[in-house]
Design a protein around this motif. Sequence first.
Motif, PDB file in Angstrom:
ATOM      1  N   HIS A  71       0.848  -1.199   0.000  1.00 41.21           N
ATOM      2  CA  HIS A  71       0.000   0.000   0.000  1.00 41.21           C
ATOM      3  C   HIS A  71       0.877   1.241   0.000  1.00 41.21           C
TER       4      HIS A  71
ATOM      5  N   TYR B 129      -7.792  17.451  -1.200  1.00 42.81           N
ATOM      6  CA  TYR B 129      -6.528  17.992  -0.686  1.00 42.81           C
ATOM      7  C   TYR B 129      -5.531  18.102  -1.833  1.00 42.81           C
TER       8      TYR B 129
ATOM      9  N   THR C 131      -6.819   9.607  -3.804  1.00 41.75           N
ATOM     10  CA  THR C 131      -8.023  10.375  -4.128  1.00 41.75           C
ATOM     11  C   THR C 131      -7.703  11.730  -4.754  1.00 41.75           C
TER      12      THR C 131
ATOM     13  N   ARG D 226     -10.480   0.733  -6.405  1.00 45.09           N
ATOM     14  CA  ARG D 226     -10.661   1.194  -5.023  1.00 45.09           C
ATOM     15  C   ARG D 226     -11.979   1.940  -4.894  1.00 45.09           C
TER      16      ARG D 226
ATOM     17  N   ARG E 133     -14.187  12.635   4.365  1.00 50.12           N
ATOM     18  CA  ARG E 133     -13.313  13.800   4.165  1.00 50.12           C
ATOM     19  C   ARG E 133     -12.485  13.676   2.873  1.00 50.12           C
TER      20      ARG E 133
ATOM     21  N   TYR F  89     -12.121   1.458   1.439  1.00 48.84           N
ATOM     22  CA  TYR F  89     -11.581   2.303   2.515  1.00 48.84           C
ATOM     23  C   TYR F  89     -12.757   2.967   3.218  1.00 48.84           C
TER      24      TYR F  89
ATOM     25  N   HIS G  55      -6.345  -0.485   5.853  1.00 45.21           N
ATOM     26  CA  HIS G  55      -6.027  -0.040   7.224  1.00 45.21           C
ATOM     27  C   HIS G  55      -6.987  -0.578   8.285  1.00 45.21           C
TER      28      HIS G  55
ATOM     29  N   ASN H 214      -2.207  13.397   4.303  1.00 44.09           N
ATOM     30  CA  ASN H 214      -3.113  13.972   5.316  1.00 44.09           C
ATOM     31  C   ASN H 214      -2.747  13.699   6.762  1.00 44.09           C
TER      32      ASN H 214
END
Length: 309
Positions: A38, A56, A84, A131, A137, A164, A188, A269
């Motif tokens: 990852h 972001y 993303t 994905r 967020r 995710y 995760h 992030n």
Amino acid sequence: MAHGDTSGDFEKSPGWLDWYDGPTMPTFALPAGAVDAHCHVFGPGAEFPYAPERKYTPCDASAEQLFALRDHLGFDRNVIVQATCHGADNRALVDALRRSDGRARGVATVRRDITDEQLAELHAAGVRGVRFNFVKRLVDRVPTDSLEEIVAKIAPLGWHVVIYFEAEDLPELYDFFSGIPTDVVVDHMGRPDVTKDVDGEEFALFLRFMRENPNVWTKVSCPERLSVTGPRALDGEQHAYTDVVPFARRVVEEFPDRVLWGTDWPHPNLKDHMPDDGLLVDYIPQIATTPELQQKLLVDNPRRLYWAD
Ligand SMILES: O=C(O)c1cc(C(=O)O)oc(=O)c1
């Protein structure tokens, strides 16, 4: 250009933490053939612009920089996951895969109108999964009928779905996830709240999800993201993120053949610190405590999922 600069017309999000320059050499020797399952590439923005719909703007993190980290840490291969900030524009990912000499596979983000020709091109480049992101967020929610349409298109290629999400959203998403017919890989560990009990209700639901669905795998990655009390993988710390260890160790021991590990470089992030990736590798033997478990986690499992052909 310094590594933290973002090129093109892009300016990093306020407070952005750049990846750690000059990581230490890990003390833990990775087994031969280990896969960093990852990690991401960001841009460079001047060549591969960040997506207009991104939440972001990162610092650049190129394929060359990723491969240099791979070699420094002692990994043999990478699985590069579409970030993303690139939306469904997989050009930076594909470019990195093509430069990897077969030593990287990819996970892309696609829209429902993707064509079979475009999927075939991604497959030839080394993509083996898509994905789906449910972290609010990071993305706007995509309706499940769109996602089901994507699953129907990628299943014949033997690809899997990476999901995710945050632990608090698993109850709502449980049935949808359980209905995905392909292999499914949870990023995760489904982001458990590690201030809660490892034997508590929230983590029990995640373990039940894995028990009930033998097609579900998970990455026991990102302790630096999940940790609340640390200590951090900085300044030579050999036993970092001890508050995350019981969660990851539980998963590795119950599902040794369905776990993967990755650095998550360049760690998008993070707000409070940027880990030394060498020390992050030294975290691994805390959660996979025997050579047999380490071999499965780092070599056998990722190879089965990503290099079966
Ligand atoms: O928690 C995150 O912010 C995060 C973001 C992304 C991404 O933007 O793709 O990927 C990750 O694995 C983790």
